[in-house]
Each structure stands twice: as C-alpha cells, then as structure tokens.
Write a protein that holds these residues in place. Structure first.
Motif, PDB file in Angstrom:
ATOM      1  N   ASP A 143       1.171   8.180   3.424  1.00  0.00           N
ATOM      2  CA  ASP A 143       2.034   9.289   3.825  1.00  0.00           C
ATOM      3  C   ASP A 143       3.136   8.758   4.725  1.00  0.00           C
ATOM      4  O   ASP A 143       2.929   7.813   5.473  1.00  0.00           O
ATOM      5  CB  ASP A 143       1.200  10.336   4.577  1.00  0.00           C
ATOM      6  CG  ASP A 143       0.207  11.009   3.660  1.00  0.00           C
ATOM      7  OD1 ASP A 143       0.647  11.606   2.672  1.00  0.00           O
ATOM      8  OD2 ASP A 143      -1.008  10.900   3.926  1.00  0.00           O
TER       9      ASP A 143
ATOM     10  N   SER B 277       0.845  -1.194   0.000  1.00  0.00           N
ATOM     11  CA  SER B 277       0.000   0.000   0.000  1.00  0.00           C
ATOM     12  C   SER B 277       0.875   1.238   0.000  1.00  0.00           C
ATOM     13  O   SER B 277       2.082   1.156   0.244  1.00  0.00           O
ATOM     14  CB  SER B 277      -0.932   0.000   1.206  1.00  0.00           C
ATOM     15  OG  SER B 277      -0.176  -0.086   2.389  1.00  0.00           O
ATOM     16  N   ILE B 278       0.271   2.344  -0.310  1.00  0.00           N
ATOM     17  CA  ILE B 278       1.000   3.603  -0.414  1.00  0.00           C
ATOM     18  C   ILE B 278       0.393   4.580   0.579  1.00  0.00           C
ATOM     19  O   ILE B 278      -0.816   4.790   0.586  1.00  0.00           O
ATOM     20  CB  ILE B 278       0.924   4.142  -1.846  1.00  0.00           C
ATOM     21  CG1 ILE B 278       1.627   3.166  -2.791  1.00  0.00           C
ATOM     22  CG2 ILE B 278       1.555   5.531  -1.938  1.00  0.00           C
ATOM     23  CD1 ILE B 278       1.353   3.418  -4.231  1.00  0.00           C
TER      24      ILE B 278
ATOM     25  N   ASP C 237       5.656  15.588   3.370  1.00  0.00           N
ATOM     26  CA  ASP C 237       4.520  15.327   2.484  1.00  0.00           C
ATOM     27  C   ASP C 237       4.853  14.291   1.402  1.00  0.00           C
ATOM     28  O   ASP C 237       4.089  14.112   0.459  1.00  0.00           O
ATOM     29  CB  ASP C 237       4.015  16.635   1.858  1.00  0.00           C
ATOM     30  CG  ASP C 237       5.112  17.332   1.075  1.00  0.00           C
ATOM     31  OD1 ASP C 237       6.283  16.891   1.187  1.00  0.00           O
ATOM     32  OD2 ASP C 237       4.821  18.302   0.366  1.00  0.00           O
TER      33      ASP C 237
ATOM     34  N   VAL D  16       5.958   3.470   0.031  1.00  0.00           N
ATOM     35  CA  VAL D  16       5.323   2.166  -0.170  1.00  0.00           C
ATOM     36  C   VAL D  16       5.535   1.359   1.098  1.00  0.00           C
ATOM     37  O   VAL D  16       6.657   1.279   1.598  1.00  0.00           O
ATOM     38  CB  VAL D  16       5.952   1.426  -1.365  1.00  0.00           C
ATOM     39  CG1 VAL D  16       5.433   0.004  -1.440  1.00  0.00           C
ATOM     40  CG2 VAL D  16       5.641   2.154  -2.654  1.00  0.00           C
TER      41      VAL D  16
ATOM     42  N   ALA E  14       8.230   5.846  -2.258  1.00  0.00           N
ATOM     43  CA  ALA E  14       7.266   5.363  -3.250  1.00  0.00           C
ATOM     44  C   ALA E  14       7.799   5.482  -4.674  1.00  0.00           C
ATOM     45  O   ALA E  14       7.607   4.602  -5.507  1.00  0.00           O
ATOM     46  CB  ALA E  14       5.943   6.122  -3.116  1.00  0.00           C
ATOM     47  N   ARG E  15       8.476   6.590  -4.959  1.00  0.00           N
ATOM     48  CA  ARG E  15       8.918   6.874  -6.325  1.00  0.00           C
ATOM     49  C   ARG E  15       9.863   5.804  -6.866  1.00  0.00           C
ATOM     50  O   ARG E  15      10.030   5.673  -8.081  1.00  0.00           O
ATOM     51  CB  ARG E  15       9.634   8.220  -6.327  1.00  0.00           C
ATOM     52  CG  ARG E  15       9.348   9.102  -7.483  1.00  0.00           C
ATOM     53  CD  ARG E  15      10.098  10.392  -7.272  1.00  0.00           C
ATOM     54  NE  ARG E  15       9.541  11.141  -6.132  1.00  0.00           N
ATOM     55  CZ  ARG E  15       8.754  12.198  -6.290  1.00  0.00           C
ATOM     56  NH1 ARG E  15       8.467  12.628  -7.494  1.00  0.00           N
ATOM     57  NH2 ARG E  15       8.284  12.832  -5.244  1.00  0.00           N
TER      58      ARG E  15
ATOM     59  N   LEU F   1       5.466  10.363  -0.072  1.00  0.00           N
ATOM     60  CA  LEU F   1       4.747   9.101   0.088  1.00  0.00           C
ATOM     61  C   LEU F   1       5.734   7.942   0.188  1.00  0.00           C
ATOM     62  O   LEU F   1       6.808   7.976  -0.398  1.00  0.00           O
ATOM     63  CB  LEU F   1       3.827   8.858  -1.113  1.00  0.00           C
ATOM     64  CG  LEU F   1       2.705   9.876  -1.350  1.00  0.00           C
ATOM     65  CD1 LEU F   1       1.889   9.467  -2.563  1.00  0.00           C
ATOM     66  CD2 LEU F   1       1.824   9.984  -0.129  1.00  0.00           C
TER      67      LEU F   1
END
Lengths: 253, 253
Positions: free
Chosen positions: A202, A199-200, A216, A220, A243-244, A218
């Motif tokens: 904050d 899930s992704i 701010d 994973v 996340a990126r 994100l």
DNA sequence: TGGCATTTGTACGTATGTATG
DNA sequence: ACATACATACGTACAAATGCC
C-alpha cells in the motif's frame, strides 16, 4: 578502500586465504585492484601473458581467473585487442522497469530532481545493509524522478560518509542526473554488483501525495544494495513507483 | 525430439555448424543427448576422460564444454563422484514469489487443482511463443493453486500436442500436484530453461470472482516460456495472483 | 594495400591434488 | 587401501582479430 596511491608491491601479493585455489586468489586480487581504482572503466588490463609472468603463474591459470571476472561482469574481453574494465549501466535500470512511453511507443527518459541531502543516523535496516552500526552517521539523498511534469518514482538513497562525502560538497549541477557516474567522477567509486528486492505494498500517505495516487493505490517498492568490485556494500536505496506501471523480465536456468 | 531410441552413432556426430569451436559443438551435442532423453535426471554422464576419448578430443576441451553445461544448469558436478543430469526445480518457483506463510513464518505449500484440460486453437500469443501457427491445435490446461481453502493463483498452461498428448490421457491423480515432474514421467520431457515476464494489471472480472478480489484490485501476471535442453519451447503459461502478496529478489552484475 | 606485432581464442597434452565410495 | 572421477595447475602451439605502420 576508495581512491588511494596503490603500493606497487601490494599488487603482487595475492588476496585471500592461502588454501584457496590460485585462480580464485588471482580473481580476488584483480577485483581488489579494480575496487581500489587502480584502473578506471575503459582502461586495459595488462595482457594475459604479462599478468601470468608478473604473478608467476601459467597462462591457463590467469586465464581462468579472467574468465570468471568476465562472467561476473567486471571486465570484458575484445579479441585481438585486450581486456578492459567494464562500466556497468545500472543507473537507468529502474527506468526500464516502469512503463513510460510517448505516443510512438518510445521510452521516455525521466528528469531527476535531488530534493535533499543530509546526514542522518542509520536506521537498523540501513546499518545492516551497509554493514555499519545503528545510529552511525549516513548520508541520505532524496531524489524524485519526473515524467510528464509529475513525480513518478521516489528514491531514498543512503551512503557511508567515509567514501561519499563529495556528494554533499558538490552542487546538484555538478552531480548531474545520474548518480552512479557521479560516484565514479566525484568519489572514485565504481558500482559493480547490485541486489534488488521487489515487493508490492500500500502507498504511504506521504508518497500518495507526491505521486498523486489515492490512498488505496498500490506501489512497487524496489530495495537495492549496490556493491563494489570486491563485493563491499556502497549504497542502499529504496525506490517507490506506481504498481500499475511496472513490468519486468527474467531468464532462469 | 521427444523420447526415441537413440542411434548410438548419432551420439558421436557433432551437432552444430562445423565452423563453431569444438567445445561449443560438444556442448550442443551433449545438450541434445539430454533433450532426447538419452539420460534421465540423476543419471551420471560418462567420465570426462571417457567422453574425451569417445569424441577424440583433449580432456581440457570436453571439460570446457561441461563447464558451460554446468553454468547453464543442465548438469552438476560432484567432486570424486561424477557429473550428473540435473532436475531443475522450477515448478515451485511461482510459489516462492507469493507470500503465504503460516503463523510461524514457514512457507505454506499450496494445493493444486486441475480445473480443465482441452484442445483449443492457438491464439497469436500462444503460437508465437510455442513457434506454431495461429489456429493450430494446442493443449490448454487450467489449474488453480489453493492456500487456506481459497484459490490464490490461476494458471492457463499451453502445450504442443505432439509431445504432450499423455497429459490428456492420464487422470489428475496420475499427473499429480506438480506439472514438470509429470512432463518428465509421462511425456519424457525435461524443462531446462525458463523465461518470465512479470507485470501488474487490473484484475479481470472472471479472475476477481475466483480470487475473491474486488474489481478495482490489482494482480501480478507472470508469463512463462519453458524450454528443453536444446532451447526449444515446450510450454507457455500465464499465472495471475494477488499483487499485494508478491515479493521477488534479484542479483545483477 | 599489405605486412607485422600484439592480444585474445581454441586446442592439445600432462602431472598431481582431493573427494568419493 | 584402492580405484575412480573431478579439480587444479602447468606448459605449448597455432588460429583469428585488431590496430598500427
């Protein structure tokens, strides 16, 4: 469970309810013998015809059981040679999800730092996944994976003390960079199945500091439950990374 | 490929190289008969003993072929009843990845809006995936999925014109909200396998406007290649949605 | 190099159990 | 009650790959 002296007679008593198909009970029996550490990864199972004789079943019946064990990844066949206990390689899976490559495009292997090991009371989440009661003692291992001198992946790992006390009593050098081989070497425990949920979310303030992300950004989050050959939960972990950097591939039918 | 009158004799000539195992050639033969549309989803295959007689093989041999077709999700067995062509349900899979629930926690089904349909030259990416040449004509369908009156998922869908021209000549009403059933109904094409690759990237300016995200938000991009029963590529699509809404579960062994 | 035993892979055929309609 | 179809289990024969002598 765990390493124990196997009673040779046990091996010939079939696991599972008597109304189950024979091949299914043979599957469960062999899976349990693997979970009990009777054979180690790389060891050969007895030949199919020998197993058939030992259990008093037809060759085709034991073959069907072995087929399904192969399908489930617990063992592998080598034509003309034998059938062998497999050593699944899950430990580096997480690394494959995240994109860290050198300028030439090669995958970079991260360093592994064990930050802490302690006994804590199980949270509701941990207890549910490890089939324990809330508040029971669990081992918590905190680990950071580094790429290019920077922590990139944060892991909280939870283990039932009954099987894994050796993880507390050995030095980080003895444990080494990969946990699943250490479970096998030091605790006699083989990981055979995993379930993961991605899930992704904050980033938490603590994680943001460690991962050097802004508040701010994100992350994973990958929750993983690892199981032994009999399907009993062994380890639960939650890993977080930027996340990126994430990429993942699937096949479905 | 595509819908055609099957030559009854074709069905009895085995697919694949003659040095392949018999059960494997039977697998390929039945898979091809499905890909050719000889049976539609829900139809029953001939009984195992009938197939064995038709192909002149032992019951156990055709059974092994059918076992693997079941494993691969192309057909399903019903004990006492028969063996039936399956209709995999991939179309709503994307929706399961993204978290849109009503206050009671139930999954909300999105509306589907076809924004455009046109013929464009294939980009290198599209051509590689659909096994065409760069610059060849492809059908491009642009579709938006809406939840709560807002576009939440943007999809670019690419189709080879040879099999899918019907998608251009029917109205959106005739096509309906789900594409894979429309492929089946209007084009006689059944999706049997998919490959997906998931990654997380910055949102493009166009997408940010449509999804009402700020320019520094992240999106999940899902690239999907869909294949027919024989494994030939049918459709390639790329879908984008807000990263924060994403959740995914996996089992590995 | 060749031969040989071992082991899995393929294919055949049969009998009986069990669910469905 | 019956016919049909898949599910389980048995047993056999030979092919093909491997590893050792």
């Amino acid at each position: 469970m765990g390493i124990r002296e196997s009673n040779p007679q046990d091996a010939l008593v079939l696991e599972g309810d008597e109304h189950l198909p024979l091949y299914r009970r043979l599957y469960l029996t062999v899976a349990k013998r693997i979970a009990n550490g009777e054979w180690r990864p790389g060891d050969a199972l007895p030949a199919e015809l020998d197993l058939a004789k030992q259990y008093g079943v037809a060759p085709g019946t034991i073959r069907k059981a072995i087929d399904e064990l192969v399908d489930d990844g617990l063992i592998e066949r080598r034509h003309g040679s034998g059938t062998f206990i497999r050593r699944p390689n899950f430990d580096n899976m997480m690394v494959r999800f995240f994109l860290f490559r050198d300028p030439a495009g090669n995958m970079i292997m991260p360093e592994s730092h064990i930050v802490s090991r302690e006994i804590v009371p199980a949270s509701a989440d941990v207890a549910a996944n490890l089939k324990m009661r809330e508040g029971d003692d669990v081992i918590k291992v905190t680990r950071h994976r580094h790429w290019e001198g920077q922590a990139r992946l944060l892991e909280d790992i939870f283990l039932p003390p009954a099987r894994f006390s050796a993880i507390l009593s050995h030095t980080p050098e003895e444990i080494g960079p990969l946990l699943y081989p250490a479970y096998e070497r030091l605790c006699g425990q083989l990981v055979c199945f995993i379930e993961e949920e991605i899930s992704i979310t904050d980033v938490s303030p603590d994680d943001a500091g460690l991962l050097k992300l802004s508040s701010d950004d994100l992350v994973v989050a990958i929750e993983r439950l690892a199981k032994d050959a009999s399907g009993h939960p062994m380890e639960w972990r939650i890993s977080r990374g930027e996340a990126r950097r994430f990429r993942y591939k699937i096949n479905v039918s």
